[in-house]
Design a protein around this motif. Structure first.
Motif, PDB file in Angstrom:
ATOM      1  N   ASN A   1       0.813  -1.220   0.000  1.00  0.00           N
ATOM      2  CA  ASN A   1       0.000   0.000   0.000  1.00  0.00           C
ATOM      3  C   ASN A   1       0.847   1.272   0.000  1.00  0.00           C
ATOM      4  OD1 ASN A   1      -2.749  -1.314   0.542  1.00  0.00           O
ATOM      5  ND2 ASN A   1      -1.529  -2.089   2.247  1.00  0.00           N
TER       6      ASN A   1
ATOM      7  N   ARG B   1      -6.255  10.341  11.670  1.00  0.00           N
ATOM      8  CA  ARG B   1      -7.287   9.578  10.966  1.00  0.00           C
ATOM      9  C   ARG B   1      -8.673  10.120  11.297  1.00  0.00           C
ATOM     10  NH1 ARG B   1     -11.427   7.064  13.201  1.00  0.00           N
ATOM     11  NH2 ARG B   1     -10.149   5.725  14.522  1.00  0.00           N
TER      12      ARG B   1
ATOM     13  N   THR C   1      -3.545   0.240   7.971  1.00  0.00           N
ATOM     14  CA  THR C   1      -4.564  -0.801   8.177  1.00  0.00           C
ATOM     15  C   THR C   1      -5.905  -0.189   8.541  1.00  0.00           C
ATOM     16  OG1 THR C   1      -2.859  -2.366   8.901  1.00  0.00           O
ATOM     17  CG2 THR C   1      -5.138  -2.867   9.506  1.00  0.00           C
ATOM     18  N   ASP C   2      -5.888   0.806   9.422  1.00  0.00           N
ATOM     19  CA  ASP C   2      -7.111   1.466   9.863  1.00  0.00           C
ATOM     20  C   ASP C   2      -7.802   2.165   8.695  1.00  0.00           C
ATOM     21  OD1 ASP C   2      -9.076   2.383  11.548  1.00  0.00           O
ATOM     22  OD2 ASP C   2      -7.820   3.829  12.612  1.00  0.00           O
TER      23      ASP C   2
ATOM     24  N   LYS D   1      -7.468   1.553   5.532  1.00  0.00           N
ATOM     25  CA  LYS D   1      -7.914   0.571   4.546  1.00  0.00           C
ATOM     26  C   LYS D   1      -9.199  -0.102   5.004  1.00  0.00           C
ATOM     27  CE  LYS D   1      -6.027  -2.984   1.513  1.00  0.00           C
ATOM     28  NZ  LYS D   1      -4.814  -3.749   1.129  1.00  0.00           N
ATOM     29  N   GLN D   2      -9.286  -0.470   6.272  1.00  0.00           N
ATOM     30  CA  GLN D   2     -10.482  -1.127   6.778  1.00  0.00           C
ATOM     31  C   GLN D   2     -11.705  -0.223   6.713  1.00  0.00           C
ATOM     32  OE1 GLN D   2      -9.271  -2.456  10.697  1.00  0.00           O
ATOM     33  NE2 GLN D   2      -8.413  -4.377   9.894  1.00  0.00           N
ATOM     34  N   ARG D   3     -11.487   1.081   6.772  1.00  0.00           N
ATOM     35  CA  ARG D   3     -12.590   2.040   6.713  1.00  0.00           C
ATOM     36  C   ARG D   3     -12.905   2.475   5.277  1.00  0.00           C
ATOM     37  NH1 ARG D   3     -13.428   4.359  11.979  1.00  0.00           N
ATOM     38  NH2 ARG D   3     -11.939   3.435  13.426  1.00  0.00           N
ATOM     39  N   GLY D   4     -12.194   1.916   4.320  1.00  0.00           N
ATOM     40  CA  GLY D   4     -12.420   2.274   2.935  1.00  0.00           C
ATOM     41  C   GLY D   4     -11.927   3.661   2.574  1.00  0.00           C
TER      42      GLY D   4
END
Length: 424
Positions: free
Chosen positions: A99, A267, A313-314, A316-319
């Motif tokens: 990523n 974030r 990761t955070d 990505k998981q939230r789109g």
């Protein structure tokens, strides 16, 4: 009436307005969850998070190791999920490097801390005749001013501020908060509720009169700043600063230090629409003239590794990762040669910056240094090229030209060119 400095807004000045607004504005109920804004956020929010490594990180020991070289140092490279190797002390980041990308041929001319910081933030070398805006201010000016639903500042710096908005005006200067989201003087005095209307009416009369006197742009800027201060006190978006509301497991993933907490706050801020957030990588000194390997192994890299991997990761998981561009760098790199104190000194000739997310073509290393890390083989890149790549990922037109207070045209990112391997 105070006339404001058109070349930058200090945090102290902005907070004077916040404190003034706080005496007039009643407590408002904030949203209990940011998810209530999720639909609006996903519609339009492009953003950049800059992870700033003050002092100049030894990128030869992090992103571009030279095993077998006399300059190689103590660390070994490890494979990643991207098409590159990085330090063995960044194992979590190695797992998400598909990523992210590395620009291994940064070559910049400023090896002084202050000048290098200015250059890397603005893409311009310092000039006594003009104050160039830091790129966060450029993003605030180009994107933040269009986000009418954004009540909080559009350029937030966590853990310290470097640079100003220059000729773009104080409204786009960095707004500084601590890593736990603390904003001084932001408590609201509910006893003043009844006086709200008359105080704001009085302010309107004063401001309007001064603006009509046509004494320059400062009065309008003053009015805008006070309006932002009022909005800051009343907006449900203030919930974003309450980083302590995050689940314990997520806090653990980011790390419990200032750096991890600052990334988690970043974030939250981009999630509500802030287009540019800078986070100070306060994980120990990066100005490692001595004891470079002990400091990196035992303090700096474990925290950096944990924070970067958790952020990616955070998001990505939230789109959100394709809409948020991440940059990680300092003002320069450090010498390939290891000095007599087992440290590395200032070095701007050949070093690495990290970039990722943002819908870029990631998982690759761009550019190359020689086997000893001294020279660049092939094409080198300047700060303007990096920021032009970020502008492309944010949808900011590259042909924009700003005008300084003296009427000089200033090209976006100093006319830099987006790195073609990253943008396709």
């Amino acid at each position: 009436m105070t006339i404001l400095n058109p070349y930058g807004m200090t945090r102290r000045h902005f907070m004077k307005h916040v404190a003034g607004a706080a005496t007039a504005i009643p407590t408002m109920g904030f949203l209990s969850h940011l998810e209530a804004n999720a639909a609006q956020v996903k519609k339009q929010q492009k953003a950049c998070i800059l992870i700033w490594m003050p002092g100049g990180p030894p990128t030869i020991d992090i992103w571009d190791l030279k095993p077998g070289s006399k300059n190689g140092g103590e660390f070994k490279p490890i494979s990643t999920k991207g098409d590159m190797q990085i330090s063995e002390h960044m194992p979590k980041t190695a797992q998400i490097m598909d990523n992210l990308s590395l620009i291994r041929s940064m070559s910049t001319r400023e090896a002084d801390h202050a000048r290098g910081t200015y250059y890397m933030h603005s893409a311009y070398v310092p000039n006594p005749t003009v104050v160039h805006p830091t790129f966060g201010s450029v993003v605030s000016y180009e994107l933040g001013s269009r986000r009418k639903e954004l009540d909080i500042p559009s350029f937030i710096s966590i853990g310290g501020s470097r640079g100003s908005a220059g000729f773009l005006g104080m409204a786009h200067s960095p707004f500084v908060v601590s890593s736990n989201g603390t904003i001084q003087n932001a408590d609201i005095n509910t006893a003043e509720k009844q006086r709200l209307g008359q105080r704001l009416d009085m302010l309107q009369v004063l401001e309007s009169g001064f603006i009509k006197s046509k004494r320059g742009d400062s009065a309008n800027s003053h009015k805008d700043i006070y309006k932002k201060a009022v909005n800051l006190m009343t907006s449900s978006q203030m919930e974003a600063f309450k980083v302590d509301q995050e689940p314990a497991a997520l806090k653990e993933a980011y790390g419990d230090g200032n750096f991890g907490q600052g990334l988690m706050l970043a974030r939250r801020l981009v999630e509500v629409g802030v287009p540019f957030v800078e986070v100070s990588a306060s994980v120990g000194s990066w100005d490692l003239h001595q004891g470079v390997f002990d400091s990196l192994k035992n303090q700096n890299l474990p925290q950096l590794d944990k924070g970067i991997s958790a952020l990616v990761t955070d998001l990505k998981q939230r789109g959100m990762l394709d809409d948020v561009t991440i940059v990680c760098m300092g003002e320069f790199g450090r010498t390939p040669r290891i000095n007599q104190n087992v440290g590395r000194d200032h070095w701007a000739a050949s070093w690495t910056a990290m970039i990722g997310g943002g819908g870029l073509k990631n998982g690759q290393a761009i550019g190359k240094t020689d086997s000893d890390g001294i020279g660049i083989e092939g094409k080198s890149y300047l700060p303007g090229d990096l920021w032009a790549t970020v502008a492309h990922s944010l949808g900011i037109p590259l042909d924009i030209v700003h005008t300084s207070k003296r009427g000089r045209p200033m090209k976006l990112a100093n006319g830099g060119t987006p790195i073609k391997e990253l943008i396709g």
